[in-house]
Design an enzyme around this catalytic site. Structure first.
Site, short mmCIF file in Angstrom:
data_model
loop_
_atom_site.label_atom_id
_atom_site.label_comp_id
_atom_site.label_asym_id
_atom_site.label_seq_id
_atom_site.Cartn_x
_atom_site.Cartn_y
_atom_site.Cartn_z
N GLY A 12 9.38 11.51 -30.15
CA GLY A 12 8.40 11.13 -31.17
C GLY A 12 7.61 9.93 -30.71
CB ALA A 14 5.34 3.62 -31.34
CB SER A 16 7.43 8.92 -34.98
OG SER A 16 8.58 8.91 -34.14
CE LYS A 18 10.76 6.84 -30.43
NZ LYS A 18 10.09 5.79 -31.25
CB SER A 19 15.47 4.91 -34.29
OG SER A 19 14.80 4.59 -33.09
CB ALA A 37 21.07 -0.93 -27.21
CB THR A 38 18.13 1.60 -22.79
OG1 THR A 38 17.10 1.98 -23.72
CG2 THR A 38 19.13 2.75 -22.63
CG HIS A 53 16.91 -1.55 -34.71
ND1 HIS A 53 16.72 -0.29 -35.20
CD2 HIS A 53 15.72 -1.93 -34.19
CE1 HIS A 53 15.47 0.08 -34.99
NE2 HIS A 53 14.84 -0.89 -34.38
N1 LIG Z 1 19.85 -4.56 -26.75
C1 LIG Z 1 19.86 -3.97 -27.95
N2 LIG Z 1 18.82 -3.21 -28.30
C2 LIG Z 1 18.85 -2.61 -29.52
C3 LIG Z 1 19.96 -2.75 -30.41
N3 LIG Z 1 19.68 -2.05 -31.52
C4 LIG Z 1 18.47 -1.48 -31.34
N4 LIG Z 1 17.96 -1.81 -30.14
C5 LIG Z 1 16.70 -1.35 -29.53
O1 LIG Z 1 15.67 -1.23 -30.51
C6 LIG Z 1 14.75 -0.21 -30.09
C7 LIG Z 1 14.40 0.75 -31.21
O2 LIG Z 1 13.74 0.09 -32.22
P1 LIG Z 1 12.17 0.15 -32.55
O3 LIG Z 1 11.40 -0.25 -31.34
O4 LIG Z 1 12.01 -0.65 -33.78
O5 LIG Z 1 11.93 1.68 -32.85
P2 LIG Z 1 10.60 2.52 -32.66
O6 LIG Z 1 10.90 3.42 -31.51
O7 LIG Z 1 9.38 1.67 -32.55
O8 LIG Z 1 10.48 3.25 -34.03
P3 LIG Z 1 11.07 4.59 -34.56
O9 LIG Z 1 10.25 5.69 -33.97
O10 LIG Z 1 10.89 4.52 -36.04
O11 LIG Z 1 12.49 4.65 -34.13
C8 LIG Z 1 15.44 0.60 -29.02
O12 LIG Z 1 14.77 0.38 -27.80
C9 LIG Z 1 16.85 0.05 -28.96
O13 LIG Z 1 17.36 0.02 -27.65
C10 LIG Z 1 21.06 -3.56 -30.00
O14 LIG Z 1 22.06 -3.73 -30.70
N5 LIG Z 1 20.96 -4.15 -28.77
#
Ligand SMILES: Nc1nc2c(ncn2[C@@H]2O[C@H](COP(=O)(O)OP(=O)(O)OP(=O)(O)O)[C@@H](O)[C@H]2O)c(=O)[nH]1
Length: 176
Positions: A12, A14, A16, A18-19, A37-38, A53
């Site tokens: 998906g 940004a 969107s 997807k998480s 988490a990457t 998160h």
């Molecule tokens: N290092 C680390 N990264 C995290 C953790 N929890 C979430 N993340 C990171 O947060 C990112 C996802 O969040 P967003 O960037 O807000 O999601 P998005 O992709 O913009 O939005 P959606 O499409 O709604 O998911 C991912 O790259 C995860 O790896 C954590 O506990 N530790």
């Protein structure tokens, strides 16, 4: 969730949703939940985003942070529960070697195929906009598209989140 849905890919754009979709899909497995988490917290905004998160995920998840050795993290956690990898885009960007995308994606797909416990992977649907002017950005975009195709071919289920709505791409409805 059946045992035939072991590897699930969620793509998906940004923001969107997807998480959240990936978390719901992982939540269908009745087993401990591990979030891989990457991302790395490079700046204040990212630290705050990660903290949010973690708060939303709550205590039902164990978190493993691994920005490079994703295959190793999957191998180490196999047999311990369902894993949610968020996300492949950042992992590829962390490990991308300009000249050889297959060097990273090949071993990842082989590791996924060997997993005994389920894995839900989040990726981005890049490349729907204009062609980037920068040559490295173009190579990354192409490598990323090929990575998505390779992981989707390995996956038992593929979903796309569009404006917060889930769209199932594989298997198509009606096919076994
Ligand atoms: N290092 C680390 N990264 C995290 C953790 N929890 C979430 N993340 C990171 O947060 C990112 C996802 O969040 P967003 O960037 O807000 O999601 P998005 O992709 O913009 O939005 P959606 O499409 O709604 O998911 C991912 O790259 C995860 O790896 C954590 O506990 N530790």
């Amino acid at each position: 969730m059946t045992s035939s849905s072991r590897i699930i890919l969620v793509t998906g754009g940004a923001r969107s949703g997807k998480s959240a979709l990936a978390e719901r899909l992982a939540g269908q497995f009745d087993m401990p939940r591990i979030y891989i988490a990457t991302a790395t917290a490079g700046d204040k905004e990212m630290r705050e985003r990660i903290a949010r998160h973690r708060e939303i995920r709550g205590s039902g998840w164990r978190t493993v942070e691994e920005s490079l050795d994703l295959a190793g993290a999957l191998t180490r956690t196999d047999g311990q529960g369902v894993r949610l990898v968020d996300c492949l885009t950042l992992w590829l960007s962390n490990s991308f070697r300009d000249d050889d995308f297959a060097a990273e994606t090949g071993p990842l797909c082989a590791t996924l195929a060997a997993q005994k416990s389920p894995v839900v992977l989040v990726t981005n649907e890049l490349g729907l906009g204009i062609v980037p002017e920068n040559a490295l950005a173009r190579r990354f975009r192409d490598a990323h598209g090929l990575m998505n195709q390779a992981v989707a071919a390995t996956a038992d289920q593929v979903w796309m989140s569009v404006s917060g709505l889930p769209l199932r791409l594989k298997p198509e409805r009606g096919t076994p």
